[in-house]
Design a protein around this motif. Structure first.
Motif, PDB file in Angstrom:
ATOM      1  N   MET A 204      -9.673  -5.747  19.304  1.00 61.30           N
ATOM      2  CA  MET A 204     -10.212  -4.676  18.472  1.00 61.30           C
ATOM      3  C   MET A 204     -11.271  -5.227  17.528  1.00 61.30           C
ATOM      4  SD  MET A 204      -8.589  -2.001  19.491  1.00 61.30           S
ATOM      5  CE  MET A 204      -8.725  -0.773  18.191  1.00 61.30           C
ATOM      6  N   GLY A 205     -12.050  -4.326  16.918  1.00 59.80           N
ATOM      7  CA  GLY A 205     -13.146  -4.750  16.060  1.00 59.80           C
ATOM      8  C   GLY A 205     -12.702  -5.546  14.866  1.00 59.80           C
ATOM      9  N   GLY A 206     -11.473  -5.318  14.368  1.00 60.59           N
ATOM     10  CA  GLY A 206     -11.007  -6.058  13.221  1.00 60.59           C
ATOM     11  C   GLY A 206     -10.941  -7.544  13.482  1.00 60.59           C
ATOM     12  N   GLN A 207     -10.851  -7.948  14.757  1.00 58.66           N
ATOM     13  CA  GLN A 207     -10.800  -9.350  15.092  1.00 58.66           C
ATOM     14  C   GLN A 207     -12.194  -9.937  15.260  1.00 58.66           C
ATOM     15  OE1 GLN A 207      -8.252  -8.440  18.490  1.00 58.66           O
ATOM     16  NE2 GLN A 207      -6.801  -9.926  17.685  1.00 58.66           N
ATOM     17  N   ARG A 208     -13.196  -9.101  15.498  1.00 57.40           N
ATOM     18  CA  ARG A 208     -14.512  -9.614  15.814  1.00 57.40           C
ATOM     19  C   ARG A 208     -15.431  -9.673  14.608  1.00 57.40           C
ATOM     20  NH1 ARG A 208     -13.918  -5.692  19.731  1.00 57.40           N
ATOM     21  NH2 ARG A 208     -15.492  -4.456  18.679  1.00 57.40           N
ATOM     22  N   LEU A 209     -15.208  -8.857  13.624  1.00 59.23           N
ATOM     23  CA  LEU A 209     -16.171  -8.676  12.553  1.00 59.23           C
ATOM     24  C   LEU A 209     -15.727  -9.363  11.274  1.00 59.23           C
ATOM     25  CD1 LEU A 209     -16.883  -4.887  13.082  1.00 59.23           C
ATOM     26  CD2 LEU A 209     -18.147  -6.809  14.024  1.00 59.23           C
ATOM     27  N   ALA A 210     -16.705  -9.732  10.447  1.00 61.12           N
ATOM     28  CA  ALA A 210     -16.392 -10.320   9.148  1.00 61.12           C
ATOM     29  C   ALA A 210     -16.007  -9.252   8.145  1.00 61.12           C
ATOM     30  CB  ALA A 210     -17.597 -11.111   8.639  1.00 61.12           C
ATOM     31  N   GLY A 211     -16.354  -8.016   8.417  1.00 63.68           N
ATOM     32  CA  GLY A 211     -16.035  -6.928   7.505  1.00 63.68           C
ATOM     33  C   GLY A 211     -16.060  -5.615   8.250  1.00 63.68           C
ATOM     34  N   LEU A 212     -15.474  -4.603   7.684  1.00 67.45           N
ATOM     35  CA  LEU A 212     -15.488  -3.302   8.320  1.00 67.45           C
ATOM     36  C   LEU A 212     -15.525  -2.218   7.258  1.00 67.45           C
ATOM     37  CD1 LEU A 212     -12.417  -1.862   8.063  1.00 67.45           C
ATOM     38  CD2 LEU A 212     -11.868  -3.651   9.688  1.00 67.45           C
ATOM     39  N   SER A 213     -15.950  -1.045   7.687  1.00 69.75           N
ATOM     40  CA  SER A 213     -15.925   0.143   6.847  1.00 69.75           C
ATOM     41  C   SER A 213     -14.929   1.099   7.466  1.00 69.75           C
ATOM     42  CB  SER A 213     -17.315   0.773   6.785  1.00 69.75           C
ATOM     43  OG  SER A 213     -17.289   2.000   6.087  1.00 69.75           O
ATOM     44  N   ILE A 214     -14.073   1.675   6.641  1.00 68.62           N
ATOM     45  CA  ILE A 214     -13.065   2.582   7.175  1.00 68.62           C
ATOM     46  C   ILE A 214     -12.857   3.750   6.221  1.00 68.62           C
ATOM     47  CG2 ILE A 214     -11.232   1.118   6.187  1.00 68.62           C
ATOM     48  CD1 ILE A 214      -9.460   2.141   8.548  1.00 68.62           C
ATOM     49  N   VAL A 215     -12.653   4.921   6.794  1.00 64.29           N
ATOM     50  CA  VAL A 215     -12.317   6.118   6.023  1.00 64.29           C
ATOM     51  C   VAL A 215     -10.829   6.387   6.206  1.00 64.29           C
ATOM     52  CG1 VAL A 215     -12.675   8.596   5.768  1.00 64.29           C
ATOM     53  CG2 VAL A 215     -14.624   7.090   6.247  1.00 64.29           C
ATOM     54  N   VAL A 216     -10.105   6.468   5.099  1.00 61.59           N
ATOM     55  CA  VAL A 216      -8.656   6.673   5.110  1.00 61.59           C
ATOM     56  C   VAL A 216      -8.346   8.092   4.634  1.00 61.59           C
ATOM     57  CG1 VAL A 216      -6.450   5.885   4.180  1.00 61.59           C
ATOM     58  CG2 VAL A 216      -8.254   4.227   4.685  1.00 61.59           C
ATOM     59  N   CYS A 217      -7.486   8.780   5.354  1.00 64.59           N
ATOM     60  CA  CYS A 217      -7.097  10.146   5.002  1.00 64.59           C
ATOM     61  C   CYS A 217      -5.703  10.127   4.397  1.00 64.59           C
ATOM     62  CB  CYS A 217      -7.113  11.032   6.243  1.00 64.59           C
ATOM     63  SG  CYS A 217      -8.702  11.039   7.115  1.00 64.59           S
ATOM     64  N   LEU A 218      -5.534  10.815   3.272  1.00 64.44           N
ATOM     65  CA  LEU A 218      -4.289  10.756   2.512  1.00 64.44           C
ATOM     66  C   LEU A 218      -3.832  12.154   2.087  1.00 64.44           C
ATOM     67  CD1 LEU A 218      -5.427   7.849   0.179  1.00 64.44           C
ATOM     68  CD2 LEU A 218      -3.825   7.619   2.096  1.00 64.44           C
ATOM     69  N   ALA A 219      -2.539  12.290   1.880  1.00 63.82           N
ATOM     70  CA  ALA A 219      -1.977  13.563   1.419  1.00 63.82           C
ATOM     71  C   ALA A 219      -2.459  13.874   0.008  1.00 63.82           C
ATOM     72  CB  ALA A 219      -0.454  13.495   1.447  1.00 63.82           C
ATOM     73  N   PRO A 220      -2.493  15.161  -0.372  1.00 60.07           N
ATOM     74  CA  PRO A 220      -3.008  15.551  -1.699  1.00 60.07           C
ATOM     75  C   PRO A 220      -2.310  14.867  -2.864  1.00 60.07           C
ATOM     76  CG  PRO A 220      -2.797  17.466  -0.290  1.00 60.07           C
ATOM     77  CD  PRO A 220      -2.174  16.338   0.455  1.00 60.07           C
ATOM     78  N   ASP A 221      -1.004  14.614  -2.744  1.00 60.23           N
ATOM     79  CA  ASP A 221      -0.282  14.013  -3.868  1.00 60.23           C
ATOM     80  C   ASP A 221      -0.545  12.519  -4.025  1.00 60.23           C
ATOM     81  OD1 ASP A 221       1.084  13.054  -1.689  1.00 60.23           O
ATOM     82  OD2 ASP A 221       3.023  13.960  -2.216  1.00 60.23           O
ATOM     83  N   SER A 222      -1.366  11.956  -3.149  1.00 59.76           N
ATOM     84  CA  SER A 222      -1.690  10.531  -3.239  1.00 59.76           C
ATOM     85  C   SER A 222      -2.499  10.197  -4.481  1.00 59.76           C
ATOM     86  CB  SER A 222      -2.479  10.082  -2.002  1.00 59.76           C
ATOM     87  OG  SER A 222      -1.735  10.289  -0.827  1.00 59.76           O
ATOM     88  N   SER A 223      -3.138  11.182  -5.074  1.00 57.43           N
ATOM     89  CA  SER A 223      -3.986  10.924  -6.240  1.00 57.43           C
ATOM     90  C   SER A 223      -3.186  10.411  -7.427  1.00 57.43           C
ATOM     91  CB  SER A 223      -4.736  12.198  -6.639  1.00 57.43           C
ATOM     92  OG  SER A 223      -3.826  13.245  -6.930  1.00 57.43           O
ATOM     93  N   ALA A 224      -1.873  10.633  -7.440  1.00 60.06           N
ATOM     94  CA  ALA A 224      -1.047  10.149  -8.555  1.00 60.06           C
ATOM     95  C   ALA A 224      -1.046   8.629  -8.620  1.00 60.06           C
ATOM     96  CB  ALA A 224       0.374  10.677  -8.418  1.00 60.06           C
ATOM     97  N   ASP A 225      -1.131   7.959  -7.471  1.00 64.84           N
ATOM     98  CA  ASP A 225      -1.207   6.496  -7.409  1.00 64.84           C
ATOM     99  C   ASP A 225      -1.980   6.147  -6.144  1.00 64.84           C
ATOM    100  OD1 ASP A 225      -0.948   3.765  -7.415  1.00 64.84           O
ATOM    101  OD2 ASP A 225       1.221   3.755  -7.740  1.00 64.84           O
ATOM    102  N   LEU A 226      -3.298   6.275  -6.235  1.00 62.65           N
ATOM    103  CA  LEU A 226      -4.150   6.169  -5.059  1.00 62.65           C
ATOM    104  C   LEU A 226      -4.059   4.795  -4.405  1.00 62.65           C
ATOM    105  CD1 LEU A 226      -6.228   7.779  -3.396  1.00 62.65           C
ATOM    106  CD2 LEU A 226      -8.003   6.734  -4.802  1.00 62.65           C
ATOM    107  N   VAL A 227      -4.067   3.739  -5.203  1.00 64.16           N
ATOM    108  CA  VAL A 227      -4.051   2.388  -4.643  1.00 64.16           C
ATOM    109  C   VAL A 227      -2.783   2.159  -3.829  1.00 64.16           C
ATOM    110  CG1 VAL A 227      -3.950  -0.070  -5.207  1.00 64.16           C
ATOM    111  CG2 VAL A 227      -5.581   1.411  -6.385  1.00 64.16           C
ATOM    112  N   THR A 228      -1.649   2.577  -4.354  1.00 64.19           N
ATOM    113  CA  THR A 228      -0.395   2.417  -3.620  1.00 64.19           C
ATOM    114  C   THR A 228      -0.400   3.244  -2.344  1.00 64.19           C
ATOM    115  OG1 THR A 228       0.861   1.948  -5.633  1.00 64.19           O
ATOM    116  CG2 THR A 228       2.100   2.741  -3.737  1.00 64.19           C
TER     117      THR A 228
END
Length: 282
Positions: free
Chosen positions: A1-25
Protein backbone atom coordinates in the motif's frame (compact mmCIF):
# COMPACT_ATOMS: atom_id res chain seq x y z
CA UNK A 1 0.00 0.00 0.00
CA UNK A 2 1.01 3.64 -0.40
CA UNK A 3 1.78 4.01 3.29
CA UNK A 4 4.79 1.78 2.74
CA UNK A 5 6.07 3.60 -0.32
CA UNK A 6 5.79 7.26 0.58
CA UNK A 7 7.57 9.50 3.05
CA UNK A 8 4.29 11.23 3.83
CA UNK A 9 0.63 11.11 3.00
CA UNK A 10 -2.48 13.24 3.09
CA UNK A 11 -5.64 11.70 4.44
CA UNK A 12 -9.19 12.85 5.12
CA UNK A 13 -10.73 11.26 8.23
CA UNK A 14 -14.50 11.12 8.78
CA UNK A 15 -15.77 11.24 12.36
CA UNK A 16 -19.07 11.17 14.24
CA UNK A 17 -20.55 14.55 15.30
CA UNK A 18 -19.76 14.01 18.98
CA UNK A 19 -16.05 13.68 18.18
CA UNK A 20 -15.64 17.43 18.55
CA UNK A 21 -15.64 17.03 22.35
CA UNK A 22 -12.15 15.48 22.11
CA UNK A 23 -11.09 15.61 18.48
CA UNK A 24 -7.52 14.38 18.94
CA UNK A 25 -8.64 11.27 20.81
CA UNK A 26 -11.35 10.59 18.22
CA UNK A 27 -8.84 10.83 15.36
CA UNK A 28 -6.34 8.67 17.21
CA UNK A 29 -9.00 6.01 17.80
CA UNK A 30 -10.08 6.03 14.15
CA UNK A 31 -6.51 5.89 12.86
CA UNK A 32 -5.27 3.25 15.34
CA UNK A 33 -6.14 0.18 13.21
CA UNK A 34 -3.74 1.44 10.53
CA UNK A 35 -0.74 2.43 12.66
CA UNK A 36 2.56 1.09 11.36
CA UNK A 37 4.79 -1.39 13.20
CA UNK A 38 1.90 -2.81 15.23
CA UNK A 39 1.95 -6.28 13.73
CA UNK A 40 -0.97 -5.66 11.38
CA UNK A 41 -1.19 -7.08 7.87
CA UNK A 42 0.87 -5.10 5.30
CA UNK A 43 -2.22 -3.40 3.87
CA UNK A 44 -2.98 -1.94 7.31
CA UNK A 45 0.62 -0.80 7.97
CA UNK A 46 0.13 2.85 6.97
CA UNK A 47 1.45 5.58 9.30
CA UNK A 48 3.83 6.33 12.16
CA UNK A 49 2.52 9.73 13.22
CA UNK A 50 -0.06 12.26 12.08
CA UNK A 51 -1.07 15.86 12.64
CA UNK A 52 -4.08 18.00 11.70
CA UNK A 53 -2.93 20.10 8.74
CA UNK A 54 -4.41 21.79 5.71
CA UNK A 55 -5.77 25.20 6.68
CA UNK A 56 -2.42 26.98 6.78
CA UNK A 57 -1.11 25.69 3.44
CA UNK A 58 -4.30 25.78 1.38
CA UNK A 59 -4.58 22.00 1.10
CA UNK A 60 -7.49 21.74 3.51
CA UNK A 61 -11.10 22.77 2.93
CA UNK A 62 -12.73 25.97 1.83
CA UNK A 63 -15.24 27.36 4.31
CA UNK A 64 -18.73 28.24 3.11
CA UNK A 65 -19.22 32.02 3.01
CA UNK A 66 -20.63 33.31 6.28
CA UNK A 67 -19.37 30.36 8.31
CA UNK A 68 -15.78 31.55 8.83
CA UNK A 69 -16.21 32.26 12.56
CA UNK A 70 -18.03 29.06 13.48
CA UNK A 71 -16.24 27.58 16.51
CA UNK A 72 -16.79 24.05 15.19
CA UNK A 73 -14.28 24.58 12.38
CA UNK A 74 -11.00 22.70 12.80
CA UNK A 75 -7.65 24.40 12.23
CA UNK A 76 -4.08 23.14 12.04
CA UNK A 77 -2.37 21.85 15.13
CA UNK A 78 0.52 23.99 16.31
CA UNK A 79 3.92 22.96 15.00
CA UNK A 80 6.15 21.53 17.70
CA UNK A 81 8.96 23.93 16.76
CA UNK A 82 7.34 26.85 14.95
CA UNK A 83 4.21 27.22 17.06
CA UNK A 84 0.70 28.10 15.82
CA UNK A 85 -0.16 27.79 12.13
CA UNK A 86 -3.13 30.08 11.37
CA UNK A 87 -5.40 29.07 8.52
CA UNK A 88 -5.38 31.06 5.31
CA UNK A 89 -8.42 33.31 4.85
CA UNK A 90 -11.46 31.21 4.04
CA UNK A 91 -9.63 27.93 4.67
CA UNK A 92 -9.56 25.35 7.46
CA UNK A 93 -8.38 21.82 8.14
CA UNK A 94 -11.91 20.51 8.60
CA UNK A 95 -15.14 20.65 10.55
CA UNK A 96 -18.77 19.59 10.11
CA UNK A 97 -19.36 18.86 6.43
CA UNK A 98 -22.20 21.37 6.28
CA UNK A 99 -19.77 24.23 6.99
CA UNK A 100 -17.39 23.31 4.16
CA UNK A 101 -17.56 24.25 0.50
CA UNK A 102 -16.70 20.93 -1.14
CA UNK A 103 -18.21 21.60 -4.56
CA UNK A 104 -17.32 25.27 -5.08
CA UNK A 105 -13.67 24.82 -6.15
CA UNK A 106 -14.65 22.33 -8.85
CA UNK A 107 -17.40 24.55 -10.19
CA UNK A 108 -14.99 27.47 -10.41
CA UNK A 109 -12.34 25.32 -12.10
CA UNK A 110 -14.90 24.11 -14.64
CA UNK A 111 -15.91 27.68 -15.51
CA UNK A 112 -12.28 28.80 -15.82
CA UNK A 113 -11.36 25.73 -17.88
CA UNK A 114 -14.14 26.48 -20.35
CA UNK A 115 -12.77 30.02 -20.72
CA UNK A 116 -9.22 28.73 -21.28
CA UNK A 117 -10.37 26.24 -23.91
CA UNK A 118 -12.47 28.86 -25.71
CA UNK A 119 -9.60 31.35 -25.69
CA UNK A 120 -7.10 28.83 -27.03
CA UNK A 121 -9.35 27.92 -29.94
CA UNK A 122 -10.16 31.55 -30.72
CA UNK A 123 -6.60 32.86 -30.70
CA UNK A 124 -5.33 31.14 -33.90
CA UNK A 125 -7.62 33.45 -35.82
CA UNK A 126 -5.75 36.41 -34.31
CA UNK A 127 -2.23 35.05 -33.68
CA UNK A 128 0.11 32.53 -35.32
CA UNK A 129 -0.57 28.92 -34.35
CA UNK A 130 1.79 27.61 -31.67
CA UNK A 131 4.47 25.06 -32.53
CA UNK A 132 5.04 22.04 -30.27
CA UNK A 133 7.87 22.00 -27.77
CA UNK A 134 9.79 19.34 -29.67
CA UNK A 135 10.16 21.75 -32.60
CA UNK A 136 12.29 24.00 -30.40
CA UNK A 137 14.13 21.12 -28.76
CA UNK A 138 15.26 19.96 -32.23
CA UNK A 139 16.64 23.36 -33.30
CA UNK A 140 20.42 23.22 -33.90
CA UNK A 141 20.95 26.18 -31.57
CA UNK A 142 19.52 24.09 -28.73
CA UNK A 143 21.73 21.06 -29.27
CA UNK A 144 24.09 22.02 -26.48
CA UNK A 145 26.39 19.63 -24.60
CA UNK A 146 25.09 18.72 -21.18
CA UNK A 147 27.29 19.56 -18.20
CA UNK A 148 28.35 16.92 -15.65
CA UNK A 149 25.79 15.34 -13.36
CA UNK A 150 25.11 17.44 -10.25
CA UNK A 151 23.99 16.10 -6.89
CA UNK A 152 21.25 18.24 -5.35
CA UNK A 153 20.75 19.17 -1.71
CA UNK A 154 18.45 16.16 -1.36
CA UNK A 155 21.20 13.84 -2.54
CA UNK A 156 19.46 13.04 -5.81
CA UNK A 157 21.66 13.38 -8.92
CA UNK A 158 20.38 15.28 -11.92
CA UNK A 159 21.86 16.40 -15.23
CA UNK A 160 20.94 19.97 -16.24
CA UNK A 161 20.05 20.37 -19.88
CA UNK A 162 20.60 24.01 -20.93
CA UNK A 163 19.49 23.31 -24.48
CA UNK A 164 16.09 22.03 -23.40
CA UNK A 165 15.66 24.87 -20.93
CA UNK A 166 16.24 27.39 -23.72
CA UNK A 167 13.83 25.45 -25.95
CA UNK A 168 11.17 25.65 -23.24
CA UNK A 169 11.65 29.41 -22.94
CA UNK A 170 11.26 29.78 -26.70
CA UNK A 171 8.17 27.58 -26.65
CA UNK A 172 6.50 29.64 -23.93
CA UNK A 173 7.42 32.90 -25.67
CA UNK A 174 5.20 32.13 -28.66
CA UNK A 175 2.50 34.84 -28.90
CA UNK A 176 -0.43 32.45 -28.59
CA UNK A 177 0.93 30.69 -25.50
CA UNK A 178 2.07 33.93 -23.91
CA UNK A 179 -1.36 35.46 -24.44
CA UNK A 180 -3.03 32.34 -23.05
CA UNK A 181 -0.77 32.22 -20.00
CA UNK A 182 -1.39 35.90 -19.23
CA UNK A 183 -5.17 35.45 -19.10
CA UNK A 184 -6.53 36.10 -15.60
CA UNK A 185 -8.33 32.77 -15.53
CA UNK A 186 -5.48 30.65 -16.92
CA UNK A 187 -4.14 29.30 -13.61
CA UNK A 188 -7.59 28.26 -12.42
CA UNK A 189 -8.53 26.66 -15.72
CA UNK A 190 -5.34 25.12 -17.11
CA UNK A 191 -4.97 21.36 -17.31
CA UNK A 192 -1.52 19.89 -16.88
CA UNK A 193 1.73 21.69 -16.27
CA UNK A 194 4.29 23.53 -18.33
CA UNK A 195 6.35 22.96 -20.37
CA UNK A 196 4.06 21.19 -22.87
CA UNK A 197 0.39 22.11 -22.84
CA UNK A 198 -0.65 21.93 -26.50
CA UNK A 199 -1.72 18.26 -26.36
CA UNK A 200 -4.39 19.10 -23.78
CA UNK A 201 -6.22 21.22 -26.34
CA UNK A 202 -6.65 18.29 -28.71
CA UNK A 203 -9.39 17.23 -26.29
CA UNK A 204 -12.86 18.50 -27.02
CA UNK A 205 -14.25 21.18 -24.72
CA UNK A 206 -16.24 18.82 -22.50
CA UNK A 207 -13.28 16.46 -22.03
CA UNK A 208 -10.92 19.33 -21.28
CA UNK A 209 -13.22 20.75 -18.61
CA UNK A 210 -13.71 17.29 -17.07
CA UNK A 211 -9.93 16.78 -16.86
CA UNK A 212 -9.49 20.11 -15.10
CA UNK A 213 -12.28 19.33 -12.65
CA UNK A 214 -10.65 15.97 -11.89
CA UNK A 215 -7.34 17.73 -11.20
CA UNK A 216 -8.98 19.82 -8.48
CA UNK A 217 -9.74 16.67 -6.48
CA UNK A 218 -6.66 16.62 -4.27
CA UNK A 219 -5.03 13.20 -4.15
CA UNK A 220 -5.31 11.77 -0.66
CA UNK A 221 -6.31 8.74 1.28
CA UNK A 222 -9.73 8.58 2.89
CA UNK A 223 -10.78 6.97 6.18
CA UNK A 224 -14.52 6.49 6.03
CA UNK A 225 -16.95 6.81 8.88
CA UNK A 226 -17.31 3.02 9.03
CA UNK A 227 -13.58 2.31 9.17
CA UNK A 228 -12.46 1.76 5.57
CA UNK A 229 -9.01 2.98 4.54
CA UNK A 230 -9.37 4.04 0.89
CA UNK A 231 -6.36 4.68 -1.32
CA UNK A 232 -6.33 5.45 -5.02
CA UNK A 233 -5.45 2.39 -7.07
CA UNK A 234 -5.97 -0.17 -4.28
CA UNK A 235 -8.95 -2.07 -2.86
CA UNK A 236 -10.32 -0.52 0.35
CA UNK A 237 -9.10 -2.04 3.61
CA UNK A 238 -11.31 -2.46 6.68
CA UNK A 239 -9.72 -1.59 10.00
CA UNK A 240 -11.24 -4.48 11.93
CA UNK A 241 -9.91 -7.23 9.67
CA UNK A 242 -6.56 -8.95 9.74
CA UNK A 243 -6.08 -8.94 5.97
CA UNK A 244 -7.87 -8.48 2.67
CA UNK A 245 -8.18 -12.24 2.22
CA UNK A 246 -9.89 -12.72 5.59
CA UNK A 247 -12.16 -9.66 5.51
CA UNK A 248 -15.88 -10.55 5.70
CA UNK A 249 -16.96 -6.96 4.91
CA UNK A 250 -15.71 -6.83 1.34
CA UNK A 251 -18.98 -7.41 -0.53
CA UNK A 252 -19.25 -4.46 -2.90
CA UNK A 253 -15.93 -2.99 -1.72
CA UNK A 254 -13.42 -4.94 -3.82
CA UNK A 255 -12.71 -2.31 -6.48
CA UNK A 256 -10.41 0.70 -6.00
CA UNK A 257 -12.15 4.03 -5.60
CA UNK A 258 -11.52 6.94 -7.94
CA UNK A 259 -11.07 10.55 -6.84
CA UNK A 260 -14.65 11.14 -7.97
CA UNK A 261 -15.84 8.27 -5.75
CA UNK A 262 -14.10 9.83 -2.75
CA UNK A 263 -15.55 13.26 -3.48
CA UNK A 264 -19.05 11.81 -3.87
CA UNK A 265 -18.69 9.96 -0.56
CA UNK A 266 -17.73 13.13 1.31
CA UNK A 267 -20.45 15.21 -0.30
CA UNK A 268 -23.03 12.55 0.56
CA UNK A 269 -22.30 12.58 4.28
CA UNK A 270 -24.71 14.19 6.73
CA UNK A 271 -23.99 17.84 7.40
CA UNK A 272 -22.99 17.18 11.00
CA UNK A 273 -20.35 14.56 10.18
CA UNK A 274 -16.88 15.94 10.90
CA UNK A 275 -14.21 15.61 8.23
CA UNK A 276 -10.59 16.51 8.93
CA UNK A 277 -7.48 16.53 6.78
CA UNK A 278 -4.32 15.08 8.28
CA UNK A 279 -0.71 14.85 7.23
CA UNK A 280 0.68 11.42 8.01
CA UNK A 281 4.32 10.40 8.25
CA UNK A 282 5.24 6.87 7.25
Amino acid sequence: MGGQRLAGLSIVVCLAPDSSADLVTAIDTAMAPFEAAQGFAPERDQWFRWSVEGGSDGHGFRILPGQEDDPRLVHDQAHRRDGPRPSLPGMCAGGPRGLLDLAGPRAEAAAAAAQVWDLFHRLPAELPAALPLEHFVALPENQLPRPPVVVGADGIPFAPDPGRRRAERQYRAQPLLRHLHDALFFTAGAVGQWPEILPWFSLDREQYVARRVEETRRPSELLTLDGWWVELGYPPVHGSCESLDDCPHRAGRTQPWTRADMAAYLEGLSEDIIIVRLRGRV
